[in-house]
Design an enzyme around this catalytic site. Structure first.
Site, short mmCIF file in Angstrom:
data_model
loop_
_atom_site.label_atom_id
_atom_site.label_comp_id
_atom_site.label_asym_id
_atom_site.label_seq_id
_atom_site.Cartn_x
_atom_site.Cartn_y
_atom_site.Cartn_z
N ASP A 1 2.34 -2.42 1.43
CA ASP A 1 1.06 -1.83 1.82
C ASP A 1 0.95 -1.69 3.35
OD1 ASP A 1 0.33 -1.46 -0.81
OD2 ASP A 1 -0.94 -3.22 -0.94
N TYR B 1 12.61 -0.73 -7.28
CA TYR B 1 11.47 -0.61 -6.39
C TYR B 1 10.29 -1.37 -6.97
CZ TYR B 1 7.42 1.33 -4.05
OH TYR B 1 6.23 1.47 -3.37
N GLU C 1 2.69 0.92 5.89
CA GLU C 1 2.05 2.23 6.09
C GLU C 1 0.96 2.17 7.15
OE1 GLU C 1 0.97 1.94 2.06
OE2 GLU C 1 -1.17 1.78 2.44
N GLU D 1 4.27 10.27 2.86
CA GLU D 1 3.54 10.12 1.58
C GLU D 1 2.68 11.34 1.29
OE1 GLU D 1 3.33 9.10 -1.18
OE2 GLU D 1 1.98 7.40 -1.52
N ASP E 1 7.04 -2.60 -1.97
CA ASP E 1 5.84 -2.11 -1.30
C ASP E 1 5.21 -3.27 -0.53
OD1 ASP E 1 3.49 -0.81 -0.68
OD2 ASP E 1 3.05 -0.18 -2.73
N ASN F 1 8.90 9.91 -2.75
CA ASN F 1 8.07 9.18 -3.72
C ASN F 1 7.65 10.12 -4.85
OD1 ASN F 1 6.37 7.33 -4.94
ND2 ASN F 1 4.70 7.60 -3.47
N CYS G 1 -4.05 4.15 -3.13
CA CYS G 1 -2.87 4.90 -3.55
C CYS G 1 -2.77 6.19 -2.72
CB CYS G 1 -2.99 5.23 -5.03
SG CYS G 1 -1.95 6.60 -5.56
N HIS H 1 8.23 -1.27 2.60
CA HIS H 1 7.58 -0.22 3.39
C HIS H 1 6.19 -0.66 3.82
CE1 HIS H 1 5.21 1.53 0.01
NE2 HIS H 1 6.32 1.50 -0.72
N ARG I 1 5.99 4.19 6.38
CA ARG I 1 5.32 5.20 5.56
C ARG I 1 4.09 5.70 6.30
NH1 ARG I 1 2.46 4.13 -0.40
NH2 ARG I 1 0.44 5.03 0.15
N ASP J 1 -4.96 0.64 -7.48
CA ASP J 1 -4.27 0.47 -6.19
C ASP J 1 -5.23 0.75 -5.04
OD1 ASP J 1 -2.33 0.31 -4.22
OD2 ASP J 1 -1.31 2.18 -4.77
#
Ligand SMILES: C[C@](O)(C(=O)O)[C@H](CC(=O)O)C(=O)O
Length: 312
Positions: free
Chosen positions: A88, A43, A115, A196, A86, A219, A123, A113, A166, A58
């Site tokens: 974002d 990942y 989101e 998340e 990721d 996660n 984060c 992913h 996500r 982040d």
């Protein structure tokens, strides 16, 4: 080219006996160490990418270029091991999200992913997250799905690329609204659901049940808000993918700090020696070897090169 890894990832998702444990990696060294351990998938953490490539938290500061470059490098180290990366927010509106997905696919990444936070995201385990509305979120997912479909006519296997939706809605809107967002994302083309910032074992169990048959991702963030559970417990709950984004960063951070303290206080670093009391362990040769020193020299020779004739 990119997509054998995507097909492998998809076959893992289809295997009812499997829960994929994916170590989070942020750079070549952490990836090499995890590949050496034989993990089936990696990942790429966005938080780790921000920390290790920008030295920043982040907070949505990494650009699409930063993320594609890092994820593509990680995917190149062993093409038989899928990398989930990721992405974002997808970095913009539908046109940008589609471009991001195409670039991830062409860089050899197996899945990503996306989101529902605003562009200046943070984060998922920090406070004060802000969300886009559900229509904007589903437009991102629809654009991601359209991009993989568009590429599949020219890039074999692109249709296997895995899109993970996500949602960060749990913090401000609660469980039911977050699940409704995940369901809307699945209807828009997502393959996997990622809730998340779960705070309880009960939420962790319930989301798998209500999202079935859509596979779910868990996660596990050290120092985050979600209780940490092991692979057996995640499998028992029905998770298909478990990511540990920070594990290598935590290990690296603590080791760097200890070594830096040693250098600062004593003015030198003692070499670590193996059981024979002589052989240096973790020296530069070991690390080069982990990263393929002998293989590079062999390749050079097999191709008729003379670069390493005098040894290396
Ligand atoms: C999964 C995550 O998006 C990541 O960047 O790896 C982060 C992890 C972290 O910041 O520790 C997240 O959970 O938002």
């Amino acid at each position: 080219m990119a997509t054998r890894a995507a097909s492998t990832l998809r076959s893992y998702l289809a295997d009812p006996s499997k829960t994929l444990i994916c170590p989070g990696v942020q750079d070549g060294l952490s990836a090499r160490v995890c590949l050496e351990q034989g993990f089936e998938a990696l990942y790429m953490t966005g938080a780790g990418t921000a920390i290790s490539t920008l030295g920043m938290p982040d907070l949505g500061l990494t650009t699409a270029d930063d993320m594609v470059r890092n994820a593509g490098m990680l995917a190149s180290l062993d093409r038989s091991v899928p990398v989930i990366a990721d992405a974002d927010t997808g970095f913009g509106g539908p046109v940008m999200v589609a471009r991001t997905v195409e670039r991830y696919i062409l860089s050899g990444i197996a899945g990503l992913h996306i989101e529902d936070q605003v562009l200046s995201k943070r984060c998922g385990h920090l406070l004060g997250k802000e969300l886009v509305d559900v229509e904007t979120f589903t437009a991102r997912i629809r654009a991601a799905d359209a991009a993989r479909k568009r590429l599949s006519s020219s890039v074999s296997g692109a249709s296997d690329f895995v899109i993970i939706a996500r949602t960060d809605a749990l913090q401000s809107l609660g469980f039911d609204e977050a699940v409704a967002r995940l369901k809307a994302a699945v209807a828009a083309g997502a393959d996997v659901a990622f809730l998340e910032g779960m705070r309880t074992l009960d939420e962790m169990r319930r989301v798998v049940e209500v999202m079935a048959p859509t596979p779910c991702l868990l996660n596990m963030v050290a120092g985050g808000v979600t209780p940490l559970i092991d692979a057996a417990a995640a499998r028992e709950m029905g998770y298909k993918i478990v990511i540990w984004p920070c594990f290598a960063m935590t290990a690296a951070y603590l080791a760097y700090r200890q070594a830096a303290e040693e250098l600062k206080t004593t003015g030198a670093i003692k070499e670590r020696v193996g059981p024979d009391g002589k052989t240096v362990v973790g020296g530069i040769r070991d690390i080069f070897e982990l990263c393929g020193l002998t293989k590079c020299a062999e390749f050079d020779r097999e191709m008729g090169g003379k670069t390493f004739e005098k040894g290396v």
